[in-house]
Write an enzyme that holds these catalytic residues in place. Structure first.
Site, PDB file in Angstrom:
ATOM      1  N   ARG A 104       3.117   8.508  -0.395  1.00 32.24           N
ATOM      2  CA  ARG A 104       3.594   7.092  -0.706  1.00 32.24           C
ATOM      3  C   ARG A 104       3.615   6.943  -2.461  1.00 32.24           C
ATOM      4  O   ARG A 104       2.710   7.102  -3.049  1.00 32.24           O
ATOM      5  CB  ARG A 104       2.588   6.101  -0.179  1.00 32.24           C
ATOM      6  CG  ARG A 104       2.892   4.656  -0.237  1.00 32.24           C
ATOM      7  CD  ARG A 104       2.022   3.767   0.253  1.00 32.24           C
ATOM      8  NE  ARG A 104       0.975   3.214  -0.634  1.00 32.24           N
ATOM      9  CZ  ARG A 104       0.067   2.240  -0.664  1.00 32.24           C
ATOM     10  NH1 ARG A 104      -0.203   2.017   0.705  1.00 32.24           N
ATOM     11  NH2 ARG A 104      -0.510   2.057  -1.803  1.00 32.24           N
ATOM     12  N   HIS A 112       2.720  -4.462   6.928  1.00 31.14           N
ATOM     13  CA  HIS A 112       2.689  -3.433   7.933  1.00 31.14           C
ATOM     14  C   HIS A 112       1.474  -2.971   8.450  1.00 31.14           C
ATOM     15  O   HIS A 112       0.347  -3.594   8.068  1.00 31.14           O
ATOM     16  CB  HIS A 112       3.320  -2.284   6.875  1.00 31.14           C
ATOM     17  CG  HIS A 112       2.750  -1.881   5.602  1.00 31.14           C
ATOM     18  ND1 HIS A 112       2.827  -2.535   4.529  1.00 31.14           N
ATOM     19  CD2 HIS A 112       1.841  -0.983   5.346  1.00 31.14           C
ATOM     20  CE1 HIS A 112       2.178  -1.832   3.625  1.00 31.14           C
ATOM     21  NE2 HIS A 112       1.537  -0.952   4.302  1.00 31.14           N
ATOM     22  N   HIS A 123      -1.319  -5.520   6.790  1.00 31.83           N
ATOM     23  CA  HIS A 123      -1.566  -6.020   5.471  1.00 31.83           C
ATOM     24  C   HIS A 123      -0.372  -5.676   4.762  1.00 31.83           C
ATOM     25  O   HIS A 123       0.740  -5.303   5.257  1.00 31.83           O
ATOM     26  CB  HIS A 123      -2.695  -4.904   4.968  1.00 31.83           C
ATOM     27  CG  HIS A 123      -2.188  -3.567   4.654  1.00 31.83           C
ATOM     28  ND1 HIS A 123      -2.162  -2.869   5.982  1.00 31.83           N
ATOM     29  CD2 HIS A 123      -1.661  -2.868   3.626  1.00 31.83           C
ATOM     30  CE1 HIS A 123      -1.554  -1.488   5.540  1.00 31.83           C
ATOM     31  NE2 HIS A 123      -1.420  -1.592   4.266  1.00 31.83           N
ATOM     32  N   ASP A 156       0.862  -4.283   0.869  1.00 30.43           N
ATOM     33  CA  ASP A 156       0.049  -3.261  -0.590  1.00 30.43           C
ATOM     34  C   ASP A 156      -0.160  -4.229  -1.801  1.00 30.43           C
ATOM     35  O   ASP A 156       0.907  -5.069  -2.006  1.00 30.43           O
ATOM     36  CB  ASP A 156       0.951  -2.254  -0.638  1.00 30.43           C
ATOM     37  CG  ASP A 156       1.031  -1.346   0.384  1.00 30.43           C
ATOM     38  OD1 ASP A 156      -0.004  -1.329   1.381  1.00 30.43           O
ATOM     39  OD2 ASP A 156       1.830  -0.519   0.647  1.00 30.43           O
TER      40      ASP A 156
HETATM   41  C1  SIN Z   1       0.199   2.076   4.285  1.00 30.50           C
HETATM   42  O1  SIN Z   1      -0.390   1.243   4.754  1.00 30.50           O
HETATM   43  O2  SIN Z   1       0.336   2.218   3.022  1.00 30.50           O
HETATM   44  C2  SIN Z   1       0.354   3.352   5.282  1.00 30.50           C
HETATM   45  C3  SIN Z   1       1.018   3.158   6.066  1.00 30.50           C
HETATM   46  C4  SIN Z   1       1.572   4.179   7.229  1.00 30.50           C
HETATM   47  O3  SIN Z   1       0.616   5.194   7.036  1.00 30.50           O
HETATM   48  O4  SIN Z   1       2.293   4.211   8.213  1.00 30.50           O
END
Ligand code: SIN
Length: 278
Positions: free
Chosen positions: A265, A250, A95, A97
């Site tokens: 994050r 990612h 996906h 973000d």
């Molecule tokens: C996310 O999808 O923002 C998390 C990525 C991660 O935990 O590596």
């Protein structure tokens, strides 16, 4: 400061720098590398929540995520957490973000506090390289098409994903956001053509009937899922990754059952996306 490419298609690792003390010239170099490589990786950082916020704010205003549980006292920081007794992880599928927003978040800055002994890597995919490798016929076919992105099926009250997250995600009543973006966008800073659909949030191609839309989306996903467009980031405590949500996907690997993984994050505001001419 040294910046080394991490794979042919995406990412660069930055060493010899403390992101708390970046001079303006170093920051300009990082910004340029970020736009060229899509993800910047750092090890051996030592950030308090305030340092993390200060670094993120150098890139632009912070976008507060409405679904993730925030860190106590820091609403700007979302927790990315999996406890040893939890089985589902956050972000465990390809996906990008916030593509469900009209002005999707420009970037995300993820800082590692606790990392499992084995596993818990994150894969990244470069959507510039994926677009460039499409055949001419597909490029022509998708030029001018638009896709609808949504958060309802991920963060809404009925969403299986959200229900598997215990109390790590909230506000299902705010999962009402759909947005339409061109399938091929221009990178707002470099003008590079980027494939902008993702399996997590893209629902359909608005100009096509359902079956044709699903087939085309699936073939684009299969193409972008080829390992040649990817890189793998192996976290340590104190690692930082900052990715461009317009030019990358990612996928957080969920291969560390019984262990704890905890990161912070921050997402940074973006702009409306514009379609690319062929
Ligand atoms: C996310 O999808 O923002 C998390 C990525 C991660 O935990 O590596």
């Amino acid at each position: 400061m040294e910046i080394r490419q991490h794979s042919e298609a995406v990412g660069a690792q930055v060493s010899g720098v403390d992101v708390r003390n970046l001079g303006d010239d170093q920051f300009a170099e990082l910004r340029d590398a970020f736009h060229r490589h899509g993800v910047l990786f750092f090890h051996e950082q030592s950030l308090t929540p305030k340092d993390h916020i200060a670094f993120a704010q150098r890139w632009g205003p912070i976008n507060i995520n409405r679904f993730f549980r925030p860190v106590d006292g820091y609403p700007q920081i979302a927790e990315v957490l999996k406890e040893p007794d939890q089985t589902a992880n956050i972000g465990g599928g390809w996906h990008t973000d916030h593509s469900y927003d009209h002005e999707p978040a420009m970037g995300s800055v993820l800082y590692a506090l606790e990392i499992p002994e084995i596993g818990g890597d994150t894969l990244f995919a470069g959507m510039g390289a994926a677009y460039a490798a499409l055949d001419d016929e597909t490029k022509e076919r998708i030029a001018g098409l638009h896709a609808e992105h949504s958060n309802r099926h991920v963060f809404g009250a009925e969403a299986t994903y959200r229900r598997g997250m215990d109390n790590r995600l909230g506000n299902p009543d705010l999962a009402t956001q759909d947005a339409v973006h061109p399938i091929v966008i221009n990178h707002p800073a470099t003008g590079e053509h980027l494939l902008y659909v993702n399996p997590g949030f893209t629902r359909r191609i608005v100009e096509l009937e359902e079956e044709e839309s699903s087939k085309l989306l699936w073939s684009l996903y299969q193409h972008a899922m080829k390992p040649e467009f990817h890189t793998r980031w192996q976290w340590q405590e104190g690692s930082l990754a900052m990715w461009d949500n317009r030019s990358t996907w990612h996928f957080a690997q969920n291969d560390y059952q019984g262990q704890r993984r905890y990161l912070h994050r921050i997402t940074i505001e973006g702009t409306r996306l514009t379609g690319a001419a062929t």
